[in-house]
Design an enzyme around this catalytic site. Structure first.
Site: not given
Ligand code: NAP
Length: 492
Positions: A174, A249, A384
């Site tokens: 996906k 991750e 981030e």
């Protein structure tokens, strides 16, 4: 207009939502690359069922047989490197040079896992019992769902699909909604290489719908996810609650530490590459510089001067250094963080604006941005951004440098620029990350080495190298009494 379809049970099929999304060049909104079909939960379930049916026969093949199909994929892709790179630049925005590098990295990973197919095995050990042969074998888990982001639309699918398949699992991929075409190109290569139907399936559609259908399906025994912390953390809880194996991750806030004895020219080059390469849209991007105050002014001046010379534009043009950010949502996020940094009192030294004139008018372009006077508590030092924004923090000692470098939730990569081997070794020991670079940028990763992060970046597994095989297999331990005569065994 090219139509991008799902690939389920060996056939290219439309999603049953009856809708299409536009796949648009981030450098030029007039350039519509393709239309991608939208899959539903039912389509995702059909893909899982196809993968479940294909599993027995695929797992029964020998690992070298499976590896030969991967080798064929690599051979086919090697003949098309430039064409694949051009598609990636048009779809994701990175420069042609970066796109080519990513295609080659994906091929290194496939080649590495071809080799693993010939080595797949466990270990032998002496047994405590006489005439007994003890050993382990590694066996596949079953159906695996691989959910991938847009920023490495080729290499990340390669580093998940190749170990999953060579180890004998069947797969549903996906990909991110922003980059369906690169995933279609990869799956076409597997089809052309002769992969049996159902072994690799592709579902295109939104993560919240088809991604969730995969994560919650009880026949899916492994989930390998790369993407944001918001999505990964929730998905990990769901998958592991039903005892599926799951690796996530996720984000990074990677520091480059520069000590007073560093080669500042080398550090400047490495930091600029790490911060602004791939438009800063790398999980491993350098987003913080932690510099000894004695050399902070000189390093800052060098960084600003070097960054000013970078050319932002369409990644397809040979003179472009930095391409666009991937889409409007990402553009808004980057501009939002630039605003937050200013409000928090950071000093804007370079960039800080959207570029929207002339050749930039139809794309999502941002000037590479540097903030000085950043303190560890500011959001720009902790969160981030995932764009071309760099924060500079000055420190007064080695210990403070380590503590500032570690003072974030994330733990993917770090870099140190220094000459003193003692300081370098102490930094390697104390840096709270999965990957440390010495006198080189925070980015990059080779196929044969483990890749992944600590703390909030990851869930403890590593990808690439033999670690990829470990994730997609489990050991089986064998006690083989080859005389078959013992009555009295050591049973603990
Ligand atoms: P994202 O929004 O989390 O999406 C990643 C993938 O998850 C996409 O395929 C997305 O599909 C899917 N998804 C979204 N919601 C889902 C749900 N509820 N259930 C299942 N799947 C779902 O991340 P992104 O914006 O594509 O990528 C940027 C992030 O990836 C950054 O944080 C970056 O640091 C991280 N990243 C980490 C690494 C690493 O190795 N540590 C490498 C590269 C990138 P849709 O696209 O359809 O929403």
């Amino acid at each position: 207009m090219e139509k991008l379809n799902c690939f389920i049970d060996g056939a290219w099929v439309e999603g049953t939502a009856g809708k299409w999304t536009r796949d648009v060049n981030p450098a030029d909104s007039d350039d519509v690359i393709a239309e991608a079909t939208v899959a539903t939960r039912d389509d995702a379930v059909r893909a899982v069922e196809a993968a479940s049916r294909a599993y027995g026969a695929w797992r029964a093949k020998t690992a070298p047989e499976r590896a030969r199909i991967l080798a064929r994929v690599s051979e086919l892709a090697k003949a098309r490197i430039d064409a694949l790179a051009a598609i990636m630049t048009r779809e994701e925005g990175k420069t042609l040079r970066e796109a080519r590098g990513e295609i080659l990295k994906g091929l290194n990973l496939i080649d590495f896992y071809v080799g693993e197919g010939w080595r797949l095995g466990g270990k032998t050990t002496p047994s405590e019992m006489p005439s007994t042969f003890t050993y382990t074998i590694r066996q596949p888990l079953g159906v695996a769902a691989l959910i991938t982001p847009w920023n490495f639309p080729w290499a990340i699918p390669c580093w998940k699909v190749a170990p999953a398949l060579v180890a004998g699992n069947t797969v549903i991929l996906k990909p991110a909604s922003a980059t369906p075409k690169m995933a279609v190109e990869l799956v076409r290569l597997f089809e052309e290489a002769g992969l049996p139907p159902g072994v690799l399936n592709l579902v295109l559609g939104s993560g919240g719908t088809v991604g969730d259908a995969l994560v919650t399906h009880k026949a899916v025994r492994a989930v390998s996810f790369t993407g944001s912390n918001d999505v990964g953390t929730k998905l990990h809880a769901v998958a592991t609650a039903r005892q599926a194996r799951c690796t996530c991750e996720m984000g990074g806030k990677n520091p480059a530490v520069v000590l007073a004895d560093a080669d500042l020219a080398l550090a400047t080059e490495g930091i600029v590459q790490g911060a602004f390469g791939s438009t800063g849209q790398r999980c491993t991007a350098t987003s913080r510089v932690v510099v000894d105050r004695r050399v902070a002014r000189e390093l800052t001046d060098r960084l600003v001067e070097r960054t000013r010379a970078l050319k932002v534009g369409n990644g397809a043009h040979p003179t472009t250094d930095i391409g666009p950010v991937v889409d409007d949502a990402q553009l808004k996020t980057v501009l939002h963080y630039i605003g937050v940094a200013k409000e928090d009192g950071a000093k804007l030294l370079q960039g800080g604006t959207r570029l929207a004139d002339g050749s930039h008018a139809k794309g999502h372009f941002v000037a590479p941005t540097i903030f000085g006077d950043v303190t560890p508590s500011m959001r720009i030092a902790r969160e981030e951004v995932f764009g071309p924004v760099l924060a500079i923090l000055a420190v007064d000692s080695f210990d403070e440098a380590v503590s500032v470098a570690n003072a974030v939730d994330y733990g993917l990569t770090s870099a140190i620029y220094a000459s003193d081997p003692g300081a370098i070794m102490r930094f390697i020991e104390r840096s709270e990350v999965g990957i440390v670079h010495v006198n080189s940028p925070t980015v990059g990763g080779e196929a044969q080495l483990p890749f992944g992060g600590s703390k909030a970046t990851g869930t403890g597994w590593r990808e690439m190298s033999e670690e990829g095989i470990h994730f997609f297999t489990e050991p089986k331990t064998v006690y083989f009494d080859y005389t078959g005569t013992k009555r009295d065994t050591n049973i603990y």
